[in-house]
Design an enzyme around this catalytic site. Structure first.
Site, PDB file in Angstrom:
ATOM      1  N   CYS A 169       0.805  -1.224   0.000  1.00 38.10           N
ATOM      2  CA  CYS A 169       0.000   0.000   0.000  1.00 38.10           C
ATOM      3  C   CYS A 169       0.836   1.271   0.000  1.00 38.10           C
ATOM      4  CB  CYS A 169      -0.951  -0.017   1.190  1.00 38.10           C
ATOM      5  SG  CYS A 169      -1.971  -1.501   1.241  1.00 38.10           S
ATOM      6  N   HIS A 309      -2.382   8.094   5.982  1.00 33.48           N
ATOM      7  CA  HIS A 309      -2.710   6.778   5.433  1.00 33.48           C
ATOM      8  C   HIS A 309      -4.097   6.382   5.914  1.00 33.48           C
ATOM      9  CE1 HIS A 309      -1.794   3.039   3.474  1.00 33.48           C
ATOM     10  NE2 HIS A 309      -1.975   2.343   4.584  1.00 33.48           N
ATOM     11  N   GLU A 320      -0.283   5.355  13.594  1.00 33.72           N
ATOM     12  CA  GLU A 320       0.063   6.491  12.738  1.00 33.72           C
ATOM     13  C   GLU A 320      -0.170   7.813  13.450  1.00 33.72           C
ATOM     14  OE1 GLU A 320      -0.729   8.221   8.243  1.00 33.72           O
ATOM     15  OE2 GLU A 320      -2.177   6.810   9.093  1.00 33.72           O
ATOM     16  N   LYS A 338      -9.353   8.346   2.259  1.00 29.93           N
ATOM     17  CA  LYS A 338      -9.816   6.976   2.000  1.00 29.93           C
ATOM     18  C   LYS A 338     -11.272   6.801   2.389  1.00 29.93           C
ATOM     19  CE  LYS A 338      -5.433   4.440   2.325  1.00 29.93           C
ATOM     20  NZ  LYS A 338      -4.502   5.566   2.459  1.00 29.93           N
ATOM     21  N   HIS A 343      -9.823   2.242   0.314  1.00 29.91           N
ATOM     22  CA  HIS A 343      -8.372   2.007   0.340  1.00 29.91           C
ATOM     23  C   HIS A 343      -7.998   1.405  -1.007  1.00 29.91           C
ATOM     24  CE1 HIS A 343      -4.381   1.205   1.295  1.00 29.91           C
ATOM     25  NE2 HIS A 343      -4.501   0.474   2.401  1.00 29.91           N
ATOM     26  N   PHE A 402       1.699  -3.255   3.876  1.00 31.13           N
ATOM     27  CA  PHE A 402       1.962  -4.579   4.425  1.00 31.13           C
ATOM     28  C   PHE A 402       3.388  -4.991   4.065  1.00 31.13           C
ATOM     29  CE2 PHE A 402      -2.745  -6.125   4.213  1.00 31.13           C
ATOM     30  CZ  PHE A 402      -3.032  -5.375   5.332  1.00 31.13           C
TER      31      PHE A 402
END
Length: 414
Positions: A169, A309, A320, A338, A343, A402
């Site tokens: 991502c 994110h 985060e 998002k 996402h 990831f």
């Protein structure tokens, strides 16, 4: 930018292209994002119908055949098609045509997490049900992760470096960072860069559901993605592409191009100490953020906005937000777009970098929709309900992937 910091080698953004679940094209998408509207398209693919999460955010009002021609289906998987659509808009926005560039000095760098995984799944079913002789001979060229980069380069006639970046991502952000480095190294004058993704793989959805990462709010799909909200339960997969045209500042000035913003810095780091491939770590994110600030010659107090994110998972949002607060303090206005695009995995960094450019241009921070009650454990100011006007000189876009990938861009207003 503080007086004591160095002036870094930067690249200017001269063009933007977007195609997302929020809208088709930059103008349409930005209007809906700043209007705090929920995603336009929600689809329930038959391949997902018996899974806990059986929906995704998709692009409405885009006729690929009309835009690219029927033959595109034989040459490109959908993620590559979306990349080409967004790249064409970005190049047109930049005022670039083959007669005003040296094609050997045009690079293409596109990120994707999965590439043509949907086509791969389809052909795997053909193999199982009908045998190897029925598998499409287009299997290899349509499923490779570099399919978008190659398709964009062919479509534009670009003959400089053509690269694919696959860091889950973080792919779109790392693609832009790679393009910045190519420009700084003198390997090109222009880079068309960003990310693209379109994926409804049954196996990947099933595994991600089992990892408790996807929202199961099936009765309210448009309200399911709610980053930083106390009631969030996971992310929603979206499809889309975000492409930027970056140029060396001297090259853009020489051709009289308008700069929309400047990419000042890029930082990347790996969360090698994380407990699992899907667990974000504060240490890795902080390393990437501090590296980007240092590369940009920017101080934390310079940052007025963060396009986070912000996936809508408890693990991501808390980790985060803790890093953003520790490094940047309480000043920046934070949002997660998002909530309106879903996402988009490897495309997210490209889409969100474009949104950050637009926020700097318009001096306007989009809201995080569906954020009704901010989690009290989130120590940053998240814009909710409506977009907020603000004085913005410098902004940050963050991506976490990831596998422990963390990447950050620092962009500045021109």
């Amino acid at each position: 930018m503080t007086a004591a910091t160095r002036e870094p080698a930067a690249a200017v953004v001269t063009g933007l292209g977007l195609v997302t679940a929020a809208g088709v094209g930059v103008k349409d998408t930005w209007s809906r994002v700043t209007g705090a509207t929920v995603p336009r398209g929600v689809r329930r693919p038959t391949s997902l119908q018996d899974l806990p999460c059986d929906f995704m955010y998709t692009i409405d009002d885009l006729d690929i055949d009309a835009v690219l021609g029927v033959a595109s289906h034989r040459l490109m998987d959908r993620f590559a098609q979306l990349a080409v659509v967004a790249a064409r808009e970005a190049v047109a926005d930049a005022g670039l045509t083959p007669d005003v560039w040296d094609s050997t000095r045009v690079a293409v760098v596109v990120g994707s997490a999965h590439g043509g995984l949907t086509f791969y799944d389809e052909q795997q079913a053909v193999l199982t049900e009908r045998g190897p002789r029925r598998v499409s001979p287009r299997m290899a060229p349509l499923t490779v992760v570099n399919g978008a980069a190659g398709s964009v380069a062919r479509d534009l006639g670009a003959r400089g470096p053509s690269l694919a970046v696959a860091t889950a991502c973080s792919s779109g952000t790392d693609a832009i960072g790679t393009a910045l480095q190519l420009l700084r190294a003198g390997a090109c004058d222009i880079a068309v860069t960003g990310g693209a993704e379109s994926m409804d793989s049954r196996a990947v959805f099933a595994g991600t559901c089992n990892a408790k990462a996807l929202s199961t709010r099936t009765t309210d799909p448009a309200g399911a993605c709610r980053p930083f909200d106390v009631d969030r339960d996971g992310f929603v997969v979206g499809e889309g592409a975000g492409m930027l045209v970056l140029e060396r500042a001297e090259h853009a000035r020489a051709r009289g191009a308008k700069s929309r913003a400047t990419v000042r810095g890029y930082g990347a780091a790996t969360s090698s100490e994380a407990s699992s491939p899907v667990a974000p770590s504060e240490a890795g994110i902080e390393l990437a953020l501090r590296a980007a600030l240092a590369d940009a010659g920017a101080a934390p107090r310079d940052i007025g906005h963060v396009n986070a994110h912000g996936t809508s998972t408890v693990m991501n949002d808390l980790v985060e937000a803790a890093v953003l607060h520790r490094v940047l303090g309480e000043g920046p206005l934070v949002t997660s777009t998002k909530s309106m695009t879903g996402h988009t995995l490897g495309a997210a960094g490209g889409i969100e970098a474009a949104f950050t450019v637009l926020a700097l241009e318009e001096q306007l921070v989009p809201a995080t929709v569906n954020l009704r009650t901010q989690d009290p454990r989130v120590p940053v100011e998240v814009v909710a309900e409506t977009a907020r006007a603000a004085r913005l000189d410098c902004a940050v876009s963050t991506s976490l992937g990831f596998g422990g990938h963390n990447s950050v861009l620092v962009l500045a207003r021109d």
